[in-house]
Design a protein around this motif. Sequence first.
Motif, PDB file in Angstrom:
ATOM      1  N   MET A 139     -31.449  -1.006 -10.133  1.00 56.69           N
ATOM      2  CA  MET A 139     -30.648  -1.710 -11.138  1.00 56.69           C
ATOM      3  C   MET A 139     -31.538  -2.107 -12.314  1.00 56.69           C
ATOM      4  N   GLN A 140     -31.081  -1.776 -13.508  1.00 55.98           N
ATOM      5  CA  GLN A 140     -31.799  -2.186 -14.713  1.00 55.98           C
ATOM      6  C   GLN A 140     -31.250  -3.534 -15.187  1.00 55.98           C
ATOM      7  N   ILE A 141     -32.148  -4.452 -15.517  1.00 58.52           N
ATOM      8  CA  ILE A 141     -31.760  -5.792 -15.971  1.00 58.52           C
ATOM      9  C   ILE A 141     -32.036  -5.890 -17.461  1.00 58.52           C
ATOM     10  N   HIS A 142     -31.033  -6.339 -18.206  1.00 64.86           N
ATOM     11  CA  HIS A 142     -31.141  -6.405 -19.664  1.00 64.86           C
ATOM     12  C   HIS A 142     -30.927  -7.838 -20.145  1.00 64.86           C
ATOM     13  N   TYR A 143     -31.912  -8.357 -20.855  1.00 66.39           N
ATOM     14  CA  TYR A 143     -31.796  -9.687 -21.446  1.00 66.39           C
ATOM     15  C   TYR A 143     -31.551  -9.609 -22.951  1.00 66.39           C
ATOM     16  N   ASP A 144     -31.731  -8.445 -23.505  1.00 68.38           N
ATOM     17  CA  ASP A 144     -31.611  -8.254 -24.952  1.00 68.38           C
ATOM     18  C   ASP A 144     -30.686  -7.069 -25.229  1.00 68.38           C
ATOM     19  N   LEU A 145     -29.480  -7.364 -25.689  1.00 65.02           N
ATOM     20  CA  LEU A 145     -28.519  -6.294 -25.936  1.00 65.02           C
ATOM     21  C   LEU A 145     -28.885  -5.426 -27.138  1.00 65.02           C
ATOM     22  N   ASP A 146     -29.779  -5.905 -27.982  1.00 70.86           N
ATOM     23  CA  ASP A 146     -30.189  -5.093 -29.121  1.00 70.86           C
ATOM     24  C   ASP A 146     -30.912  -3.826 -28.667  1.00 70.86           C
ATOM     25  N   ASN A 147     -31.462  -3.887 -27.458  1.00 68.75           N
ATOM     26  CA  ASN A 147     -32.179  -2.725 -26.935  1.00 68.75           C
ATOM     27  C   ASN A 147     -31.434  -2.063 -25.772  1.00 68.75           C
ATOM     28  N   PHE A 148     -30.144  -2.339 -25.656  1.00 71.25           N
ATOM     29  CA  PHE A 148     -29.387  -1.745 -24.560  1.00 71.25           C
ATOM     30  C   PHE A 148     -29.294  -0.237 -24.772  1.00 71.25           C
ATOM     31  N   PRO A 149     -29.626   0.558 -23.745  1.00 66.18           N
ATOM     32  CA  PRO A 149     -29.667   2.019 -23.927  1.00 66.18           C
ATOM     33  C   PRO A 149     -28.267   2.626 -24.015  1.00 66.18           C
ATOM     34  N   LYS A 150     -28.200   3.781 -24.602  1.00 71.34           N
ATOM     35  CA  LYS A 150     -26.940   4.522 -24.640  1.00 71.34           C
ATOM     36  C   LYS A 150     -26.759   5.171 -23.270  1.00 71.34           C
ATOM     37  N   ILE A 151     -25.678   4.809 -22.575  1.00 73.07           N
ATOM     38  CA  ILE A 151     -25.465   5.320 -21.221  1.00 73.07           C
ATOM     39  C   ILE A 151     -24.156   6.095 -21.143  1.00 73.07           C
ATOM     40  N   LYS A 152     -24.033   6.855 -20.077  1.00 79.35           N
ATOM     41  CA  LYS A 152     -22.886   7.732 -19.897  1.00 79.35           C
ATOM     42  C   LYS A 152     -21.681   6.968 -19.368  1.00 79.35           C
ATOM     43  N   PHE A 153     -20.616   6.938 -20.130  1.00 77.55           N
ATOM     44  CA  PHE A 153     -19.321   6.364 -19.737  1.00 77.55           C
ATOM     45  C   PHE A 153     -19.487   5.003 -19.039  1.00 77.55           C
ATOM     46  N   PRO A 154     -19.817   3.947 -19.787  1.00 80.33           N
ATOM     47  CA  PRO A 154     -20.033   2.621 -19.185  1.00 80.33           C
ATOM     48  C   PRO A 154     -18.739   2.038 -18.583  1.00 80.33           C
ATOM     49  N   ILE A 155     -18.807   1.678 -17.291  1.00 74.41           N
ATOM     50  CA  ILE A 155     -17.714   0.994 -16.591  1.00 74.41           C
ATOM     51  C   ILE A 155     -18.141  -0.467 -16.476  1.00 74.41           C
ATOM     52  N   VAL A 156     -17.431  -1.375 -17.151  1.00 71.98           N
ATOM     53  CA  VAL A 156     -17.941  -2.727 -17.376  1.00 71.98           C
ATOM     54  C   VAL A 156     -17.079  -3.785 -16.700  1.00 71.98           C
ATOM     55  N   THR A 157     -17.734  -4.837 -16.196  1.00 72.61           N
ATOM     56  CA  THR A 157     -17.045  -6.057 -15.808  1.00 72.61           C
ATOM     57  C   THR A 157     -17.897  -7.229 -16.262  1.00 72.61           C
ATOM     58  N   SER A 158     -17.316  -8.416 -16.298  1.00 74.54           N
ATOM     59  CA  SER A 158     -18.091  -9.591 -16.705  1.00 74.54           C
ATOM     60  C   SER A 158     -17.600 -10.824 -15.965  1.00 74.54           C
ATOM     61  N   GLY A 159     -18.478 -11.819 -15.860  1.00 74.87           N
ATOM     62  CA  GLY A 159     -18.127 -13.071 -15.199  1.00 74.87           C
ATOM     63  C   GLY A 159     -19.375 -13.786 -14.711  1.00 74.87           C
ATOM     64  N   THR A 160     -19.204 -14.983 -14.166  1.00 76.97           N
ATOM     65  CA  THR A 160     -20.359 -15.726 -13.666  1.00 76.97           C
ATOM     66  C   THR A 160     -20.813 -15.212 -12.307  1.00 76.97           C
ATOM     67  N   PHE A 161     -19.881 -14.731 -11.484  1.00 81.34           N
ATOM     68  CA  PHE A 161     -20.203 -14.150 -10.179  1.00 81.34           C
ATOM     69  C   PHE A 161     -21.070 -15.078  -9.337  1.00 81.34           C
ATOM     70  N   ASP A 162     -20.747 -16.364  -9.342  1.00 82.75           N
ATOM     71  CA  ASP A 162     -21.538 -17.311  -8.559  1.00 82.75           C
ATOM     72  C   ASP A 162     -21.290 -17.101  -7.064  1.00 82.75           C
ATOM     73  N   GLY A 163     -22.332 -16.804  -6.328  1.00 82.75           N
ATOM     74  CA  GLY A 163     -22.221 -16.584  -4.895  1.00 82.75           C
ATOM     75  C   GLY A 163     -21.973 -15.139  -4.512  1.00 82.75           C
ATOM     76  N   VAL A 164     -21.481 -14.323  -5.456  1.00 82.14           N
ATOM     77  CA  VAL A 164     -21.109 -12.928  -5.176  1.00 82.14           C
ATOM     78  C   VAL A 164     -20.314 -12.880  -3.858  1.00 82.14           C
ATOM     79  N   HIS A 165     -19.197 -13.607  -3.836  1.00 82.79           N
ATOM     80  CA  HIS A 165     -18.398 -13.749  -2.617  1.00 82.79           C
ATOM     81  C   HIS A 165     -17.472 -12.546  -2.414  1.00 82.79           C
ATOM     82  N   LEU A 166     -16.632 -12.624  -1.373  1.00 84.64           N
ATOM     83  CA  LEU A 166     -15.784 -11.485  -1.016  1.00 84.64           C
ATOM     84  C   LEU A 166     -14.848 -11.073  -2.152  1.00 84.64           C
TER      85      LEU A 166
END
Length: 309
Positions: free
Chosen positions: A1-28
Amino acid sequence: MQIHYDLDNFPKIKFPIVTSGTFDGVHLGHRKILKRLKEIAVEKGGETVLITFFPHPRMVLFNDSQNLKLLSTISEKIDKLTKFGIDHLVIIPFTREFSEINSEDFIRKILVEKIGAKLLVIGYDHRFGKNREGSFEYLKENSTKFGFEVIEIPRHDIENIGISSTLIRNSLLAGDIVQANSLLGIEYSMSGKVVKGKQLGRTLGYPTANIYVVEDYKLVPADGVYAVLINHDNIIYQGVLNIGKRPTIEGKDRTIEVHIFDFDKEIYGENISISFVEKIRDEIKFNSLDDLKTQIGIDAEKAKLILAN
């Protein structure tokens, strides 16, 4: 897994499938979203992108840093998401300035321009942008304009038993470890550094490791005695742990102490991880140290029985 803290340098990737959220606990509930994200990535031949935020928005917007305790530190969240096989993790620093971004700017500047999202997967109640104004309906109505498809994970798929980070936090604060673990899908855990205590346990025949949790926002379960698993140097041990103020010796500060079965190493200054399996009893005050010693023995046997099962 690549970790990105700076979106200005986010690479161009193939067909990005995206989700977002806090994901606290990464529960079921979160895992259903992650599973769907990966399934779609395989179908489309794309790469998965998860956008999360740190600090937690409530800690910034509501001065809640002292009261809000989280199920995962940022390092724990990274570790869990790595195990789930996410391709890209974007960690956006959440500030008051960032909270002022409206939903359309969030979509255009982050999802479209920076990441190049082709498909967005969100939970049924997920909202984003200033005042949480962005909704699934808004995304659906404007998906053509933004150039990506939107898929919502239905409520019954995520919360068929009422799974939420808040419910898990409340269960832990009530000492209901079994309930919390069932919603997490794994034992609740926390890590800390072993520090020197008063070494009372050693005099009673049950030496303990005193644990200092560095991150003050990490949730520590309710006071009491617990059957636990201990990870030290990637070896798993069994033990019994006490959280509380040690009323029998008129303790003032809340401590976390674990007696590790069949373990005699000096580990001061080292980090260990604790996984909570079940609460044995509340913390109580005993009439004497002898009574306390007897009870610790009983607690240890109960812990061994719980852990054996």
